[in-house]
Motif scaffolding. Structure first.
Motif, short mmCIF file in Angstrom:
data_model
loop_
_atom_site.label_atom_id
_atom_site.label_comp_id
_atom_site.label_asym_id
_atom_site.label_seq_id
_atom_site.Cartn_x
_atom_site.Cartn_y
_atom_site.Cartn_z
N GLY A 23 37.09 38.20 63.03
CA GLY A 23 37.78 39.01 62.03
C GLY A 23 39.25 39.19 62.37
O GLY A 23 40.13 39.06 61.51
N VAL A 24 39.53 39.47 63.66
CA VAL A 24 40.92 39.63 64.11
C VAL A 24 41.70 38.34 63.89
O VAL A 24 42.85 38.37 63.42
N ASN A 25 41.08 37.21 64.19
CA ASN A 25 41.76 35.92 64.00
C ASN A 25 42.10 35.66 62.54
O ASN A 25 43.16 35.13 62.23
N VAL A 26 41.17 36.02 61.65
CA VAL A 26 41.46 35.84 60.22
C VAL A 26 42.57 36.80 59.82
O VAL A 26 43.51 36.43 59.11
N ALA A 27 42.50 38.06 60.31
CA ALA A 27 43.52 39.06 59.96
C ALA A 27 44.90 38.60 60.41
O ALA A 27 45.90 38.87 59.73
N LYS A 28 44.98 37.90 61.52
CA LYS A 28 46.27 37.45 62.05
C LYS A 28 47.00 36.51 61.09
O LYS A 28 48.22 36.45 61.11
N VAL A 29 46.25 35.78 60.27
CA VAL A 29 46.91 34.92 59.27
C VAL A 29 46.84 35.53 57.88
O VAL A 29 47.65 35.20 57.02
N ASN A 76 49.13 41.56 50.63
CA ASN A 76 47.83 41.20 51.19
C ASN A 76 47.11 42.43 51.74
O ASN A 76 45.90 42.58 51.61
N ILE A 77 47.90 43.32 52.39
CA ILE A 77 47.29 44.51 52.99
C ILE A 77 46.74 45.43 51.89
O ILE A 77 45.64 45.96 52.01
N ILE A 78 47.50 45.57 50.79
CA ILE A 78 47.02 46.40 49.67
C ILE A 78 45.72 45.81 49.11
O ILE A 78 44.74 46.52 48.89
N LEU A 79 45.71 44.48 48.92
CA LEU A 79 44.48 43.83 48.45
C LEU A 79 43.32 44.10 49.42
O LEU A 79 42.21 44.40 49.00
N GLY A 80 43.63 44.02 50.72
CA GLY A 80 42.60 44.26 51.74
C GLY A 80 42.02 45.65 51.64
O GLY A 80 40.79 45.84 51.70
N GLN A 139 47.07 27.08 48.02
CA GLN A 139 47.52 27.95 49.11
C GLN A 139 47.45 29.42 48.72
O GLN A 139 47.02 30.26 49.50
N HIS A 140 47.87 29.74 47.47
CA HIS A 140 47.83 31.14 47.03
C HIS A 140 46.39 31.63 46.93
O HIS A 140 46.07 32.74 47.36
N ALA A 141 45.53 30.81 46.33
CA ALA A 141 44.13 31.21 46.20
C ALA A 141 43.54 31.50 47.57
O ALA A 141 42.84 32.51 47.76
N PHE A 142 43.86 30.67 48.55
CA PHE A 142 43.26 30.86 49.86
C PHE A 142 43.88 31.98 50.66
O PHE A 142 43.21 32.59 51.49
N ALA A 143 45.14 32.31 50.35
CA ALA A 143 45.71 33.51 50.96
C ALA A 143 44.89 34.72 50.52
O ALA A 143 44.58 35.61 51.31
N GLY A 144 44.51 34.76 49.23
CA GLY A 144 43.68 35.85 48.72
C GLY A 144 42.29 35.84 49.34
O GLY A 144 41.79 36.87 49.78
N ILE A 145 41.69 34.66 49.40
CA ILE A 145 40.32 34.55 49.94
C ILE A 145 40.28 34.97 51.40
O ILE A 145 39.35 35.64 51.84
N CYS A 177 38.30 38.55 55.69
CA CYS A 177 38.59 39.51 56.75
C CYS A 177 37.85 40.84 56.50
O CYS A 177 37.18 41.37 57.38
N VAL A 178 37.94 41.33 55.27
CA VAL A 178 37.27 42.58 54.91
C VAL A 178 35.76 42.45 55.05
O VAL A 178 35.08 43.32 55.59
N LEU A 179 35.21 41.31 54.60
CA LEU A 179 33.76 41.11 54.68
C LEU A 179 33.29 41.09 56.14
O LEU A 179 32.23 41.62 56.46
#
Lengths: 187, 202
Positions: free
Chosen positions: A125-131, A153-157, B109-115, B120-122
């Protein structure tokens, strides 16, 4: 003959790469040098493709190399070669585990494996968060914190975190929404 | 036969949405296999991940095989594995044949930035859900922290310890700790029965 070679090479890779997709990389580089089926640049491209498609890097590379070498059938053969060792080993372990689940040693091992397993998940999870949430290269270049955090991205998160807690939707829905948000808001 | 077909189709669906590595699959598996189909429990799933981590091959494929085997034997395992592999194979064949610069398209690239944000949340949600049943005492908390530190900051060590080794050590530590505890409990129980025996003789 080429099919047999593909299956054998990827079987070997599948047998010795323990610990997930990225563990296949050293074997893929070795195979590239040995057979010339694909170049080092192909491997780098495949890492990028694997990050943006479902499927693990090892599986994807097998399909790709097999296809480039011997067409669609080659792609399927190479993938089966890669997957076979892990499927065989899991079948054996699953049988064994059914019998020995209540064994004191097996229970003890799981007592230690469980926290280790979720520690690994946390690191993933941390590794994914880093990017996904921060832009480390930009921060390293400018040193300013406003460049570090990817606010959109953080707001979406945060919204996703609340959403996945409150709504009983399938994670698939959240993944599709996230992809759409990524495209619309140019994340 | 019904189960085998169902097994294939279920994992076919899971294979389409397995972005971001094996662990991202955990919430999807939970939804599909625990909540919806009742094929397994969240605790069993976590144990399959522990095993999938220290056996060769892709973790998600290992977990799929495991569930297939448990639910419908060898045929189930093969159906689950095949289902899981079908979509990635098709996607890569298409990309290899037609889209050489697939990953460089801005839309992708944009789609995968969102995914990635979603993945991460999941993963965070999965950790929160498994925490209570995995980190049960001081020993397991310490083990969690040590493994996290070694795995996350392994780059600062002279040589990064492979994940397999960490997992195997954690299993060994678990066996030792459980044995020590059992002995202590046995000694305690022994002392208690001895005390009880004394009381009775009085």
């Amino acid at each position: 003959m080429i099919f047999l070679q593909l299956i054998l090479q990827f079987f070997k890779t599948g047998l010795f790469s323990v610990g997930g997709g990225l563990a296949t990389l050293p074997f893929l580089y070795e195979m590239s040098d040995l057979t010339g089926w694909f170049s080092h640049a192909d491997i780098a491209d495949m890492i990028a493709v694997s990050e943006s498609t479902p499927g693990a890097i090892g599986i994807n590379m097998a399909t790709y190399a097999g296809f480039k070498t011997a067409g669609v059938a080659g792609g399927i053969m190479a993938t089966i070669g890669l997957a076979a060792p892990s499927v065989i080993i899991i079948l054996i372990i699953a049988k064994f585990l059914e019998k020995f689940r209540k064994n004191r040693l097996v229970e003890g091992a799981f007592y230690g494996l469980r926290p280790a397993s979720i520690a690994m998940i946390t690191v993933a999870g941390v590794n994914v968060a880093k990017v996904a949430l921060v832009d480390l290269p930009a921060f390293a270049a400018t040193g300013s914190f406003s460049a570090l955090f990817l606010w959109k991205n953080i707001i979406l998160g945060v919204l996703l975190f609340i959403g996945t807690r409150k709504l009983k939707w399938s994670p698939i829905i959240f993944i599709i929404i996230s992809a759409a948000v990524g495209i619309i808001f140019q994340l | 036969m019904h189960t085998i077909g169902e097994m294939y189709l279920t994992f076919l669906k899971l294979g389409v949405v397995n972005f971001g590595g094996g662990y991202a699959m955990l919430p999807l598996l939970e939804r599909e296999l625990v909540d919806k189909r009742h094929w397994t429990t969240m605790e069993d799933l976590r144990d399959y991940f522990s095993i999938g981590q220290c056996t060769p091959g892709v973790i998600a494929l290992n977990v799929s095989t495991f569930i297939g085997q448990k639910k419908a034997g060898v045929a189930g395992a093969l159906a689950a594995g095949a289902g899981f592999l079908t979509c990635p194979i098709i996607i890569i064949l298409i990309i290899a044949a037609f889209l050489t610069n697939f990953a460089n398209y801005p839309v992708v690239q944009h789609a995968f930035a969102g995914i990635r944000v979603c993945v991460c949340v999941l993963i965070v949600q999965a950790v929160l859900r498994l925490w209570k049943s995995s980190v049960v005492d001081g020993f397991t908390l310490a083990l969690y922290l040590v493994i996290f530190a070694l795995h996350a900051f392994g780059g600062f060590l002279p040589a990064k310890i492979p994940a397999v080794i960490l997992v195997l050590c954690a299993g060994a530590a678990g066996i030792i700790m459980a044995t020590v505890k059992n002995k202590k409990n046995a000694a305690k129980a022994g002392a208690e029965t001895a005390d009880a025996g004394k009381e009775e003789t009085k």
